[in-house]
Write an enzyme that holds these catalytic residues in place. Sequence first.
Site, PDB file in Angstrom:
ATOM      1  N   CYS A 115       0.831  -1.209   0.000  1.00  0.00           N
ATOM      2  CA  CYS A 115       0.000   0.000   0.000  1.00  0.00           C
ATOM      3  C   CYS A 115       0.869   1.264   0.000  1.00  0.00           C
ATOM      4  O   CYS A 115       1.440   1.608  -1.017  1.00  0.00           O
ATOM      5  CB  CYS A 115      -0.998  -0.034   1.158  1.00  0.00           C
ATOM      6  SG  CYS A 115      -2.396   1.102   0.917  1.00  0.00           S
ATOM      7  N   HIS A 223      -3.505  -5.429   0.529  1.00  0.00           N
ATOM      8  CA  HIS A 223      -2.993  -5.737   1.864  1.00  0.00           C
ATOM      9  C   HIS A 223      -2.915  -7.245   2.089  1.00  0.00           C
ATOM     10  O   HIS A 223      -3.798  -7.842   2.706  1.00  0.00           O
ATOM     11  CB  HIS A 223      -3.888  -5.097   2.929  1.00  0.00           C
ATOM     12  CG  HIS A 223      -3.724  -3.624   3.042  1.00  0.00           C
ATOM     13  ND1 HIS A 223      -2.865  -3.022   3.951  1.00  0.00           N
ATOM     14  CD2 HIS A 223      -4.287  -2.612   2.336  1.00  0.00           C
ATOM     15  CE1 HIS A 223      -2.919  -1.718   3.811  1.00  0.00           C
ATOM     16  NE2 HIS A 223      -3.781  -1.437   2.840  1.00  0.00           N
ATOM     17  N   GLU A 225      -1.041  -8.761   4.103  1.00  0.00           N
ATOM     18  CA  GLU A 225      -0.746  -9.067   5.511  1.00  0.00           C
ATOM     19  C   GLU A 225      -2.003  -9.411   6.306  1.00  0.00           C
ATOM     20  O   GLU A 225      -1.926 -10.014   7.368  1.00  0.00           O
ATOM     21  CB  GLU A 225      -0.018  -7.883   6.167  1.00  0.00           C
ATOM     22  CG  GLU A 225      -0.891  -6.731   6.645  1.00  0.00           C
ATOM     23  CD  GLU A 225      -1.443  -5.837   5.558  1.00  0.00           C
ATOM     24  OE1 GLU A 225      -2.243  -4.929   5.875  1.00  0.00           O
ATOM     25  OE2 GLU A 225      -1.069  -6.039   4.384  1.00  0.00           O
TER      26      GLU A 225
END
Length: 257
Positions: A115, A223, A225
Site C-alpha cells: 500500500c 494488503h 498481511e
Amino acid sequence: MPCTPKPVIGISCCIQQVGPHPFHMAGEKYILAAQLGAGGLPLLIPSLGNQLDNLALLDSIDGLLLTGSPSNVEPHHYQGPPSAEGTHHDPARDATTLPLIRAAIERGIPLLGICRGFQEMNVALGGSLHQRLHETGLFQEHREDKEQPLDVQYGPAHPVRLSEDGLLASLYSYRQPMVNSLHTQGVERLAPGLRVEAQAEDGLIEAFSLPDAAGWVLAVQWHPEWKVLDNPFYQSIFTAFGNACRAYHAARAQRNP
C-alpha cells in the site's frame, strides 16, 4: 540438529501523535505477517530521517517490509501538485523510507512494499502518483467503506490480472486472484525499470517488481498481511519474501563468517 536462524525483517514505522507525545508505530498485522507469514524476526525501524544510520541498519537486517499507512507521500517528492486540504502526511517517514528503499535495493536486500510502501517504492525510484483516484474519472472505486467492520473492509474487493511470466505468476497458479482494496492513491507513472506484475480490471497497476535488481523486490497495492495464513495467495507472497530473506541471511553469513 542446529536450528536455522530466523532472518531479521525490518518493518517501517509511522509517526503518530498520542496525547502530547510522538510515537513510532507499525500495525500488528504487519508484524505478525513478518513473523508468521514470512518466518522472520520482526525489527521495527523508527522514522528518524537522516538521524538514522542506514548503513548500520542495513548491516543488521535480511529483509525490508514497507507498511501501509493512513498517511500519503508528500507530493513534492514526485513533482506532484499540492495535496488536497486535510491530507495526512508523515514527512519523517518519507525522509526515512525513500533513501532506505534505494539503499536496500543497491545492497540486494529483499524488499516487500504494501500500500503506502508500494507507493513509496514507485516514488523513490522516479515514478509519480495519482493522489485521488476517484477524482480522475479513469478508475473504479478503490477505497474501502470505513463504516463496515474490518473483515468487510479487508475482504475481497476485485480481481487482479497477473502478468504472464512475472514474479507473482510464478508464486500462484490462478491468474486472476481476488484482493482487497483500501487505497485512495495509485500509480500514475511507473518508475523506470519497474515491471507491472498485476493490474485491476480498470487498468490500475496493482503490483510491480524490479527484475534487474540484485535482490528480490515486489510491491503490491493491496494488503496481503491481512489474515495472511487464511489466504493462499497472500501467504504465497510472504512465503516467497521469507525465503528470499533466508537466502540473503545465508549469503551474508558466508560473506562474514
